[in-house]
Design a protein around this motif. Structure first.
Motif, PDB file in Angstrom:
ATOM      1  N   ALA A  17      -6.428 -27.645  37.301  1.00  0.00           N
ATOM      2  CA  ALA A  17      -7.225 -28.866  37.140  1.00  0.00           C
ATOM      3  C   ALA A  17      -6.325 -30.057  36.808  1.00  0.00           C
ATOM      4  O   ALA A  17      -6.550 -31.169  37.303  1.00  0.00           O
ATOM      5  CB  ALA A  17      -8.276 -28.662  36.053  1.00  0.00           C
ATOM      6  N   VAL A  31     -14.676 -29.709  41.093  1.00  0.00           N
ATOM      7  CA  VAL A  31     -14.520 -28.309  40.707  1.00  0.00           C
ATOM      8  C   VAL A  31     -14.183 -27.465  41.936  1.00  0.00           C
ATOM      9  O   VAL A  31     -13.388 -26.524  41.868  1.00  0.00           O
ATOM     10  CB  VAL A  31     -15.792 -27.789  40.003  1.00  0.00           C
ATOM     11  N   GLN A  42     -16.159 -21.251  42.482  1.00  0.00           N
ATOM     12  CA  GLN A  42     -16.545 -22.312  41.552  1.00  0.00           C
ATOM     13  C   GLN A  42     -17.276 -21.725  40.346  1.00  0.00           C
ATOM     14  O   GLN A  42     -17.158 -22.234  39.232  1.00  0.00           O
ATOM     15  CB  GLN A  42     -17.453 -23.323  42.259  1.00  0.00           C
ATOM     16  N   VAL A  45     -14.974 -20.944  37.566  1.00  0.00           N
ATOM     17  CA  VAL A  45     -14.562 -22.144  36.828  1.00  0.00           C
ATOM     18  C   VAL A  45     -15.656 -22.536  35.846  1.00  0.00           C
ATOM     19  O   VAL A  45     -15.396 -22.800  34.664  1.00  0.00           O
ATOM     20  CB  VAL A  45     -14.257 -23.313  37.789  1.00  0.00           C
ATOM     21  N   LYS A  52     -18.081 -29.855  34.677  1.00  0.00           N
ATOM     22  CA  LYS A  52     -16.866 -30.559  35.102  1.00  0.00           C
ATOM     23  C   LYS A  52     -16.349 -31.433  33.964  1.00  0.00           C
ATOM     24  O   LYS A  52     -15.137 -31.521  33.725  1.00  0.00           O
ATOM     25  CB  LYS A  52     -17.162 -31.426  36.327  1.00  0.00           C
TER      26      LYS A  52
END
Length: 200
Positions: A17, A31, A42, A45, A52
């Motif tokens: 990131a 993302v 995703q 994540v 986000k």
């Protein structure tokens, strides 16, 4: 996809990131791009960071911890205050393509609208000034510096370096790094009663 320990996976996502933020800018980070960089879903994540916004905030915490770890190593080094101050200011200043400064400048802008990010950046700034003030106070005690107000001197030195760094990173070619470090060296000399102090 190989299974990794949650701590290792989380750090891997943070590093990816941060790379995305540096390449695309904070406002453009997605993302989906972070997940694609690591070839993960995703959903994974979001499992680690929920949103986000939380991911971006954690990126700044991650970057700040890395910077502060390097600063702490300089602070506790067995060397005189001038040598450690020189090392700390060189660490603070932009170098190469200045990825750290690109991140912080982007963060300063975003922090106007994100209170949690503002808090992180304020704490990072305070820690830098504390260490610089400590080094100045140590140098005064050892007879290496002359300064009646270490905290004030630290604030002025770091503020001047902030301004020079923005000039170097945002207004590329307006000043060179050599010019900036020469000007900063003269400012440090004036603040601390020194001669021959060089950051070049």
């Amino acid at each position: 996809m190989a299974r990794k320990r949650p701590e290792a996976r989380r750090e891997e996502i943070l590093a990816a990131a941060m790379a995305e933020v540096l390449e695309r800018g904070l406002a453009s980070v997605r993302v989906a791009d972070v997940a694609a960089r690591l070839d993960i879903s995703q959903a994974l994540v979001f499992y680690h960071f929920e949103t986000k916004e939380r991911l971006v905030t954690e990126v700044f915490i991650y970057a700040a911890q890395q910077d502060l770890a390097q600063l702490a190593a300089i602070h506790t080094r067995s060397a005189g205050a001038p040598e450690r101050l020189r090392a700390a200011l060189r660490l603070y200043a932009p170098s190469g393509t200045a990825p750290g400064w690109v991140l912080w400048i982007d963060g300063w802008s975003a922090s106007l609208r994100v209170p949690e990010l503002r808090k992180i950046l304020r704490e990072l700034d305070s820690r830098w000034r504390e260490v610089i003030a400590d080094l100045i106070a140590e140098g005064v005690s050892a007879g290496e510096f002359r300064c009646d107000d270490p905290e004030g001197a630290a604030g002025r030195i770091t503020a001047f370096l902030d301004g020079l760094s923005v000039q170097m990173v945002v207004r590329q070619r307006s000043i060179t790094k050599k010019q900036a470090m020469t000007w900063l060296s003269r400012a440090v000399e004036d603040e601390l009663g020194l001669t021959g102090f060089s950051l070049a």
